[in-house]
Design a protein around this motif. Structure first.
Motif, mmCIF file in Angstrom:
data_model
loop_
_atom_site.group_PDB
_atom_site.id
_atom_site.type_symbol
_atom_site.label_atom_id
_atom_site.label_comp_id
_atom_site.label_asym_id
_atom_site.label_seq_id
_atom_site.Cartn_x
_atom_site.Cartn_y
_atom_site.Cartn_z
ATOM 1 N N ASP A 1 44.210 28.722 32.530
ATOM 2 C CA ASP A 1 44.610 29.871 33.037
ATOM 3 C C ASP A 1 44.530 31.036 32.339
ATOM 4 O O ASP A 1 43.325 31.230 31.881
ATOM 5 C CB ASP A 1 46.201 29.619 33.415
ATOM 6 C CG ASP A 1 46.577 28.377 34.122
ATOM 7 O OD1 ASP A 1 45.610 28.035 34.875
ATOM 8 O OD2 ASP A 1 47.509 27.928 34.034
ATOM 9 N N GLU A 2 45.371 31.535 31.463
ATOM 10 C CA GLU A 2 45.120 32.968 30.913
ATOM 11 C C GLU A 2 44.316 32.715 29.637
ATOM 12 O O GLU A 2 43.353 33.557 29.363
ATOM 13 C CB GLU A 2 46.364 33.615 30.377
ATOM 14 C CG GLU A 2 46.858 34.533 31.331
ATOM 15 C CD GLU A 2 46.184 35.521 32.067
ATOM 16 O OE1 GLU A 2 45.646 36.283 31.465
ATOM 17 O OE2 GLU A 2 45.914 35.340 33.129
ATOM 18 N N THR B 1 40.725 32.984 30.954
ATOM 19 C CA THR B 1 40.415 34.545 31.221
ATOM 20 C C THR B 1 39.995 35.303 30.178
ATOM 21 O O THR B 1 39.011 35.991 29.812
ATOM 22 C CB THR B 1 41.396 35.247 31.849
ATOM 23 O OG1 THR B 1 41.865 34.470 32.945
ATOM 24 C CG2 THR B 1 41.140 36.657 32.285
ATOM 25 N N THR C 1 36.231 35.511 28.711
ATOM 26 C CA THR C 1 35.420 36.411 29.263
ATOM 27 C C THR C 1 35.252 37.775 28.628
ATOM 28 O O THR C 1 34.493 38.809 29.182
ATOM 29 C CB THR C 1 35.646 36.623 30.788
ATOM 30 O OG1 THR C 1 36.776 37.333 30.918
ATOM 31 C CG2 THR C 1 35.661 35.307 31.510
ATOM 32 N N ALA D 1 34.474 44.957 38.493
ATOM 33 C CA ALA D 1 34.064 43.695 37.602
ATOM 34 C C ALA D 1 35.251 43.628 36.447
ATOM 35 O O ALA D 1 35.198 42.479 35.998
ATOM 36 C CB ALA D 1 32.971 43.452 37.314
ATOM 37 N N ARG E 1 39.581 41.581 35.910
ATOM 38 C CA ARG E 1 40.257 40.815 35.591
ATOM 39 C C ARG E 1 40.689 40.637 34.068
ATOM 40 O O ARG E 1 41.651 39.767 33.574
ATOM 41 C CB ARG E 1 39.329 39.200 35.768
ATOM 42 C CG ARG E 1 38.251 39.161 34.698
ATOM 43 C CD ARG E 1 37.295 37.827 35.170
ATOM 44 N NE ARG E 1 36.454 38.155 36.298
ATOM 45 C CZ ARG E 1 35.435 38.933 36.395
ATOM 46 N NH1 ARG E 1 34.981 39.529 35.373
ATOM 47 N NH2 ARG E 1 34.825 39.069 37.654
ATOM 48 N N ARG F 1 43.986 44.178 34.062
ATOM 49 C CA ARG F 1 44.876 44.290 35.281
ATOM 50 C C ARG F 1 45.803 45.046 35.063
ATOM 51 O O ARG F 1 46.238 45.991 36.089
ATOM 52 C CB ARG F 1 45.508 42.791 35.445
ATOM 53 C CG ARG F 1 44.358 41.929 36.081
ATOM 54 C CD ARG F 1 44.982 40.507 36.329
ATOM 55 N NE ARG F 1 45.178 40.033 35.026
ATOM 56 C CZ ARG F 1 45.396 38.579 34.759
ATOM 57 N NH1 ARG F 1 46.046 38.036 36.028
ATOM 58 N NH2 ARG F 1 45.650 37.982 33.713
ATOM 59 N N PRO G 1 40.512 44.391 43.532
ATOM 60 C CA PRO G 1 39.495 44.983 44.370
ATOM 61 C C PRO G 1 39.852 44.301 45.731
ATOM 62 O O PRO G 1 39.448 44.986 46.843
ATOM 63 C CB PRO G 1 38.234 44.633 43.735
ATOM 64 C CG PRO G 1 38.196 44.382 42.470
ATOM 65 C CD PRO G 1 39.632 43.917 42.359
ATOM 66 N N GLY G 2 40.285 43.164 45.663
ATOM 67 C CA GLY G 2 40.356 42.548 47.215
ATOM 68 C C GLY G 2 41.678 42.656 47.852
ATOM 69 O O GLY G 2 41.885 42.161 48.919
ATOM 70 N N PRO H 1 44.231 44.650 50.194
ATOM 71 C CA PRO H 1 44.097 45.884 51.027
ATOM 72 C C PRO H 1 44.823 47.167 50.696
ATOM 73 O O PRO H 1 44.187 48.152 51.024
ATOM 74 C CB PRO H 1 44.728 45.013 52.282
ATOM 75 C CG PRO H 1 44.660 43.694 52.114
ATOM 76 C CD PRO H 1 44.776 43.705 50.515
ATOM 77 N N TYR I 1 30.701 51.654 43.759
ATOM 78 C CA TYR I 1 30.987 51.851 44.964
ATOM 79 C C TYR I 1 30.606 53.125 45.823
ATOM 80 O O TYR I 1 30.461 53.291 46.908
ATOM 81 C CB TYR I 1 32.380 51.606 45.365
ATOM 82 C CG TYR I 1 32.695 49.936 45.292
ATOM 83 C CD1 TYR I 1 32.126 49.027 44.705
ATOM 84 C CD2 TYR I 1 34.142 49.670 46.003
ATOM 85 C CE1 TYR I 1 32.340 47.650 44.547
ATOM 86 C CE2 TYR I 1 34.444 48.167 46.037
ATOM 87 C CZ TYR I 1 33.679 47.348 45.293
ATOM 88 O OH TYR I 1 33.840 46.178 45.097
ATOM 89 N N GLU J 1 28.774 42.944 32.542
ATOM 90 C CA GLU J 1 28.701 42.846 33.752
ATOM 91 C C GLU J 1 28.766 44.027 34.734
ATOM 92 O O GLU J 1 28.225 44.556 35.625
ATOM 93 C CB GLU J 1 29.573 41.898 34.536
ATOM 94 C CG GLU J 1 29.151 40.395 34.361
ATOM 95 C CD GLU J 1 29.483 39.766 33.101
ATOM 96 O OE1 GLU J 1 30.062 40.561 32.083
ATOM 97 O OE2 GLU J 1 29.063 38.578 32.846
ATOM 98 N N THR J 2 29.952 45.003 34.069
ATOM 99 C CA THR J 2 30.098 46.212 34.879
ATOM 100 C C THR J 2 28.918 47.186 34.728
ATOM 101 O O THR J 2 28.931 47.754 35.572
ATOM 102 C CB THR J 2 31.467 46.983 33.841
ATOM 103 O OG1 THR J 2 31.061 46.753 32.635
ATOM 104 C CG2 THR J 2 32.720 46.117 34.108
ATOM 105 N N ASP K 1 26.357 46.228 37.321
ATOM 106 C CA ASP K 1 26.871 46.400 38.598
ATOM 107 C C ASP K 1 26.755 47.758 39.052
ATOM 108 O O ASP K 1 25.895 48.070 40.108
ATOM 109 C CB ASP K 1 28.189 46.239 38.650
ATOM 110 C CG ASP K 1 28.623 44.371 38.852
ATOM 111 O OD1 ASP K 1 27.544 43.766 38.944
ATOM 112 O OD2 ASP K 1 29.841 44.234 38.753
#
Lengths: 720, 720
Positions: free
Chosen positions: A188-189, A192, A195, A588, A591, A594, A605-606, A608, A621, A639-640, A643
Motif C-alpha cells: 500500500d502506501e 506509493t 514512485t 500524473a 498519487r 493527494r 482525475p477520475g 466526476p 489537458y 512523468e508529469t 505528459d
C-alpha cells in the motif's frame, strides 16, 4: 544609520536603484559586461558564523568547480584584513557552521573524505574531528542512495545534524541508519512512496543522541524514514538548563505538524509535551521570555510575543517574516533587554534586521537593498552581515545594533564588483484582482528610451528579491545575460499572501487538503492571481513604451514552472516559455500529492466531482490552447513533464524536453542543477530558446548536433 | 495413431478428461494431494534439441532452486535409458539450445561464470566455449542493467543470439554493446523511454556478426537500442546457399514492421530486400519451396503456401496457429516431400503436429491432450515431443511422422506423476455476443455432486491450454492448491480471434493505433467480450449446481490483470479478485502506450474526444462501482497499479497492493516472479486472499505481522 560605504556605493558603483528613480549617474567606462561564466560563478553564501570576539568570521560558499565539473563548498575564515581571507577547506558537502560556545573555534558538518562528519575548526584554521560515525549512508539522487535535499552530487553521511547546548557542555547530534540491502514485501502506501523519487536505496532511519563531555553518547529517539523534521532539522532541538526539547513529525503535509518531546538530563527519559501536535514553525525567542510571531495581514499585521503564563504582548504594526529561510537568524542579548531578528519584508522583497527592545521599541536596521546571512557575537551588540542587492555584488559589512551603524568590511567577489551593474527598477503594481506584487526590472545594457525591447519574465514564488543573482529565482535562467543580449528582464514576485487574509486562508487550506476555499477559488487566488500580476506589469511596460508586448517570454523552475505552464495554456501573454524541472498540476502527480490536489482539484482525475477542475486547469489537458513554444529542462524523467510535453506536441505546439544527465548513468542531476557543465549548457539552451522564438535568431546545432533542425521543424508545425 | 502409452494413461493414471466425460475410472488409493512445493517445482521445459541420430536429446529446464532462492536453468542430456538422464550444467541463464549441424553435439547460450557465451556440448556431456565476448553487458531489472525479457535475476551477456547455417559452415551471432557510463542531454522521446522501466543502465546496442570456420568474424549490421527484433530475435536470420537474410525493426508497434536485408557471402554487403517494411511474422517453410500461412477465420480458415513466383497453393480447411511461441517448430524433410509444423488449435487450446505433404495431404499427429516442445532429426522421420495435459504430468514420447505412431520414452518428473490427478472437464460455450470460448474446469479434490462450491476463475489471454501447470496461465495462482482447498477452478480463455474476421480486425486495428474499429467497439470486442464468456461459464456451472455463483473470484496476471480490473469495475460477477503485475488501461500508462491507447480510448486522457472513453472504461475511474476486494501483487511499483489501488481505497473498496522485492535493493522482481521465496509467499497470499473473501477464513498474520488486522479493517469499511 548608513556610513561612507553607502556613499561609496551611490557614486562609484552605479547603484541603479537610484539612477532608475531619476537620479542621474555617470556611467563608468569601459563597460564590463556579464558573461556566462560570471553567472555560473556568482558566490552563494550558505552559512556564516562570527567568532565570540566579533573580529573573525567563518563562512561557507557554494561554488561551481568547473575543472572538476562539480558543485563544492568552501569553508573560509577571514579577519577582514587585507589578505586575511583563507580557504580552510574544500568539500563535496558542508553545512551547519556554528561557533563552538565559549571557544574561538567553529564546528561544521563536512565531508573531508570520510563521509559527512562533525569537525572542529580552530582559530588557526586547523580542522579536527569531533564525532565520527564510520557507518555512513549514501545520500543523493543515486542508485542505492537515500534521496537528499542538498542538491549536490551523491554524498555519504555519518552525522546528519548537530547542535550545541548554549553552555557548550552538551552536544546533540543525529546519525542516519541504513536498513538491510534486501527489501521485504511492501504494501500500500509503502509502495506509493517508491514512485516519488526515481532512485532507490535501502530504508534509512535516523537516531538522535546527546553527548556530554567525554561520556558515552545516549540515544534519545529513533526517527522513521518519513520524518522530514527529524531527518533534516534534527528534530528542532531547543535547550533548557535541565532538559532538551525535540520534535517528531506527525503527518505528511507540506508544512507538517509536529509533536514535541522533552528529555530531562536527570532521568534521561523523553516525555511528550503537548496533547495535540502543532503546525511546524520555528521558535523565535522574544525579549519577554516568550516567542515572537506576526499576526494579521498587510497594514493590520502586528508583531507580538506569546509570553510565559499565556499573556500576549503587542509590539505594534509590523509586516515582515521572522528569520526567513533565505536569511535566517535570531538572537537574544545576554541580559534579555532586546531581541534581534533577521527579517524579510515580503511586499518589498528586501532583507534586514529588527531590534525589539524589552521596553517595547522596535528598530529597523537596514540598507537600501538587503542585509543577509547575519551572524552576531554573544553580546549581540555587533555582528557581520552581507550587504547585497540585485545590482550590488555581495560584501561583508559590520552592523552595530545599538545605533544601526553599518560599515564596510570585505568584498565577497572582486570579479563581480568589476562587472558594470545593469540598470534596474522596482515596479509595485496592484493587479485586476486587487492584490499587490513587486516586480524588479533589469534593463538591457544598451537600453534607449523610445525603443521597445523583447522581454523575459522570470518568476519563482517570492524569490524575486533584492539579492545578487539569487539562485532560487534565476536557476539556470541567466537573467544578466538576457539583459546583455537586449531583453528587458522582469523579475516577478507573486502577490504575497501576507497582504490578505483571503490569500493566507487559501494557502492554509491548500496545506490542509482543502477546506472552506473551493478548488476554483484556490486556482484563482493562486495561479490566476499571479498571472493577473504578470498582465499588469506587461501592460505597464507596454504602455510606457519599454517592451514589445508581442515578444514576451516566461521562465520559471519548480514552483515557477507551474505558473509558466498555466500561463501558456490559459493566456496569450507569452510567446515563449522555459519551464524548469516541474510538472506539478499534472494529473500524473495526483498519487503522490493527494492532499494538495484535493484542495486544488477537489479529488483524483477520475473523480466526476473533480474532473471538470482538471479539464479547466491541468496544463496538459489544455495544451491545445497553447500558442507559446515550451522548453522543459528537467533533472529526472518526470512523468508529469513528459505528459505536458506530449500534449503540446500532439497539438503541434513547439515543445522541447531536455533531460540533463547525472554524474554517471547511476545518478541524476538534482532539482537545482549541480553539475557546472549542465548549468552552462542549460543556460545556453535558454538563451538560444528565447533568441529563437522572440528574436528569430536560429540556434547553433546544439549539443546533439541537430537542435536547429529540430526547432525549425517544430516551428513549421505551429498552429496559427 | 496412439499406442500403448495412451492405454496406460487411460487406466493407470486417471486421465480425467475421459472420466469427466462419463467414463468410470477407478480412483487409485491413497490420494497424493498437491502441495505448494509441488506447484513451485513443476518442470518447465524451455528448449529441446534431438541429436541427428534421433536417440539422444538435450533439453533445458527452468527450475526453482529453493536453497539458493533463485531461478536456474538445467541442461540435461538423456538417451532415454534408465538412469540415462544427466544434468550437464546448472546456470543462471540458458537458452537457444540447438544441435550443431553435422555433429553429435549441441550449442547453447549459457552463463557458466563468464556471462552468457556460446558453448558447445558434446555427446560425452563436455562443455567448451565456441565464442566468448569478454565485454559483457548487464541485463535485468537491476540498477545499471539493460531491461531483460528473460524474467530471471540479473545476468551479464556476452553473446545474445546465434544461428548456424544449415551446413554448419557459418555461424551468425550478435553481441550487446554498452554505451558510456555518463549520459548526454536527452530530448523528447528519449526521455519518455526512460519511464518505461524503473531501473536504468547505459544505452545498449547490438551488433550482428557472421563467422566462417577459423576466419575472423565480420560485422553485418548495428542494431539500435529500440530494435526488439534485432535484440531478441537476432534479426530473424534466414540462410540461403549464398546469402544470409536478416531483419531490422522499423516501428515501435506491439507487432512491429520489419525491413529485410540480404547479405551476400560474396560481396559481403547488406542490401535492402523490400521497398516497404512488412508486419513481423515468422517464415514457415512449406513443401512447395514457399512459406505456409493460414488465411480466413473459423470454419473458413485454410492452410496455404505462397510459392516462389507468387502463386498460392491451398491445402484445405485448417484452423490452427503455425509454430506457436508456446510450442514452436517447423521442419522440412530433406527431399522436401513434406513439411512438419508444430501447431496450436486455438479453439481447443491443444498442441500437436501437422504433416503437410507436397502432394497436398495434411495429416494431424496428436494425442488427446498436447504434444509440445518437439524436436526432430534431420530426416524428419522421427522425433521427440513432450506429451502433457492439464492433468497429465509431462513425459517425453517418440513421434513417428510417417504413421503418427507415438511411444513412451521417459517421464520429466516422477514427483508430479505421483500426485493423484485432479478431476477436470472441458466446457465450450458461446457467449451472449456470439463468440466461442473454451474453459477448463478443475474440480475440488473432494467434489460431490449436489454440493455447490466457491469458484476461482483464472485467465490469461489464450493460455488456458491443455498443458501441465502452464506458468503463463497460472503465474502465482496455485490452481492445483485451490482445487485441493475446495474451490472449483475455472481456467478461462478469451474468445479466440481466429474465429471471426471482426475480432481479427479489432486486434489488427489495436496494433495499428486504431482504424475502422471505434474505441467503444475495441473495448466491447476485447474486454467486454471476455467478460461475457466469463458470465456464460459462471451461469452454466451455477445452473448445473456445481458452483455457488455468489462466491466466485477472479485471478489473472499481466493481460489477465486487465480483464480482472475491468471485470470488478464493470460487473458484480466476482466477489474477490487477484490482479497480478498489471495496470494497463489506466490513464497513467498513456505516455508509453500511445498507439494502443489511441485505439482503445481515442487519445490521451486530457483529450475531450477521448475523456468519455476513460470515464467509461479506465478501471481507476470506475473504482467507486467496484464491490470486489482487489489484491494486486506487483514486481515493480507501477504507477498504474498504485492509481487503481488508491481509487479503490478512496471508495472504501478493500484493496491490497503487495510489492515483492528483488534480490537486493538495487534490483526488482520480474514480471514472472523469479525468486522462489517470493513465489511461495505470493501463492500463499493468493490462497489466503480468496479464503478470506470467499470462505471467510481469516488469514494468519502474514509476512509483515498484521495481514489479518489490515484485511479486517478493510472489510469493516466495505460499502453495501
Amino acid at each position: 544609520m548608513l556610513d561612507r560605504l553607502q556613499t561609496f556605493a551611490r557614486c562609484i558603483a552605479p547603484a541603479i536603484l537610484l539612477c532608475g528613480s531619476g537620479v542621474a549617474c555617470a556611467t563608468p567606462e569601459p563597460i564590463h559586461p556579464w558573461t556566462l561564466e560570471d553567472v555560473l560563478s556568482i558566490p552563494h553564501v550558505t552559512d556564516t558564523a562570527l567568532a565570540a570576539d566579533g573580529r573573525t568570521i567563518a563562512y561557507i560558499l557554494r561554488v561551481a568547480n568547473q575543472a572538476a565539473d562539480r558543485t563544492e563548498f568552501e569553508l573560509h575564515i577571514t579577519d577582514f584584513r587585507s589578505g586575511g581571507d583563507k580557504v580552510v577547506s574544500r568539500s563535496l558537502w558542508m553545512e551547519r557552521l556554528q561557533t563552538v560556545p565559549g571557544q574561538k573555534a567553529w564546528s561544521v558538518l563536512a565531508d573531508q573524505g570520510a563521509g559527512v562528519q562533525l569537525y572542529r575548526v580552530d582559530g588557526a584554521a586547523q580542522m579536527s574531528s569531533i564525532i565520527v560515525n564510520p557507518e555512513t549512508v549514501l545520500v543523493g539522487s543515486v542508485d542505492g542512495g537515500e534521496f537528499g535535499y542538498g542538491f549536490t552530487g551523491p554524498v555519504r553521511f555519518g552525522i546528519a545534524y548537530y547542535d550545541w547546548s548554549p553552555d557548550g557542555r552538551r552536544l546533540f547530534y543525529s546519525q542516519l541508519r541504513q536498513g538491510t540491502e534486501k527489501d521485504g514485501v511492501r504494501h500500500d502506501e509503502d509502495v506509493t512512496r517508491l514512485t516519488l523519487f526515481r532512485r532507490r536505496g535501502p530504508a534509512v532511519t535516523a537516531r538522535f543522541f546527546v553527548k556530554e563531555g567525554g561520556k558515552a553518547p545516549i540515544g534519545l529517539a529513533d526517527v522513521p524514514p518519513s520524518d522530514r523534521v527529524g531527518r533534516f532539522l534534527g528534530g528542532m532541538p531547543a535547550w533548557h538548563s535541565d532538559a532538551l526539547d525535540f520534535s517528531l513529525q506527525t503527518d505528511d503535509l507540506n508544512t507538517p505538524h509536529v509533536a514535541r518531546y522533552r528529555w530531562h538530563f536527570g532521568d534521561k527519559t523523553p516525555r511528550r509535551l503537548d496533547d495535540e501536535p502543532t503546525l511546524f514553525s520555528d521558535a523565535i525567542a522574544g525579549p519577554g521570555g516568550g516567542n515572537l510571531f506576526v499576526e494579521g495581514e498587510g497594514v493590520a499585521a502586528r508583531l507580538k510575543e506569546r509570553q510565559p503564563g499565556g499573556k500576549t504582548r503587542d509590539f505594534g504594526a509590523f509586516n515582515a517574516t521572522l528569520s526567513d529561510r533565505r536569511s535566517p537568524g535570531h538572537w537574544l542579548s545576554p541580559n534579555r533587554d532586546f531581541a534581534l531578528v533577521a527579517v524579510r519584508y515580503p511586499l518589498e522583497g528586501r532583507y534586514g534586521l529588527v531590534r525589539i527592545e524589552r521596553n517595547g521599541g522596535i528598530k529597523r536596521i537596514e540598507v537600501p537593498e538587503s542585509l543577509t546571512h547575519c551572524s552576531f557575537a554573544p553580546s549581540v551588540a555587533e555582528g557581520v552581515c552581507i550587504w547585497e542587492g540585485i545590482a550590488r555584488a555581495p560584501a561583508f559589512v559590520r552592523v552595530r545594533t545599538g545605533d544601526g551603524k553599518i560599515s564596510a568590511l570585505q568584498s565577497l567577489s572582486s570579479r563581480h564588483e568589476q562587472i558594470t551593474p545593469l540598470k534596474t527598477e522596482v515596479r509595485d503594481l496592484v493587479n485586476a484582482f486587487g492584490f499587490l506584487a513587486r516586480n524588479r526590472i533589469i534593463f538591457p545594457r544598451e537600453y534607449r528610451t523610445g525603443r521597445r525591447y523583447p522581454a523575459i519574465l522570470v518568476t519563482h514564488s517570492t524569490d524575486a528579491d533584492d539579492r545578487f543573482g539569487a539562485l532560487d529565482l534565476q536557476w539556470d535562467y541567466p537573467v544578466q545575460l538576457f539583459a546583455e543580449r537586449g531583453y528587458v528582464v522582469i523579475l516577478a514576485n507573486e502577490p504575497h499572501a501576507s497582504q490578505s487574509a483571503l490569500l493566507k486562508k487559501a494557502d492554509a487550506d491548500r496545506n490542509m487538503c482543502g477546506g472552506e476555499t473551493s478548488p476554483a477559488q484556490i486556482q484563482r487566488l493562486g495561479w490566476f492571481n499571479q498571472i493577473e500580476s504578470f498582465r499588469s506589469i506587461i501592460d505597464a511596460l507596454n504602455s510606457d513604451g519599454v517592451i514589445d508586448a508581442d515578444h514576451v517570454g516566461i521562465a520559471g523552475y519548480s514552483y515557477g514552472s507551474q505558473i509558466a505552464n498555466v500561463a501558456v495554456t490559459q493566456t496569450k501573454l507569452f510567446k515563449a516559455a522555459s519551464s524548469g524541472d516541474g510538472g506539478f498540476l499534472e494529473p500524473a502527480a495526483y498519487r503522490t500529492h493527494r492532499c494538495a490536489y484535493k484542495a486544488i482539484f477537489g479529488g483524483p482525475p477520475g473523480d466526476p466531482a473533480a474532473s471538470a477542475n482538471y479539464t479547466a486547469f491541468a496544463p496538459s489537458y489544455r495544451a491545445r490552447f497553447a500558442r507559446a513554444p515550451v522548453l522543459q529542462q528537467i533533472a529526472e524523467p518526470h512523468e508529469t513533464a513528459i505528459d505536458f510535453h506530449q500534449a503540446l506536441r500532439a497539438a503541434n505546439v513547439a515543445a522541447e524536453l531536455s533531460l540533463y544527465p547525472g554524474e554517471t548513468i547511476a545518478s541524476d542531476e538534482t532539482h537545482f542543477f549541480h553539475i557546472p557543465s549542465n548549468r552552462l549548457a542549460a543556460m545556453t539552451e535558454n538563451v538560444q530558446w528565447f533568441d529563437y522564438w522572440l528574436k528569430d535568431i536560429p540556434p547553433p546545432s546544439g549539443l546533439d548536433g541537430n537542435r536547429r533542425e529540430r526547432w525549425e521543424a517544430m516551428r513549421a508545425l505551429m498552429p496559427d
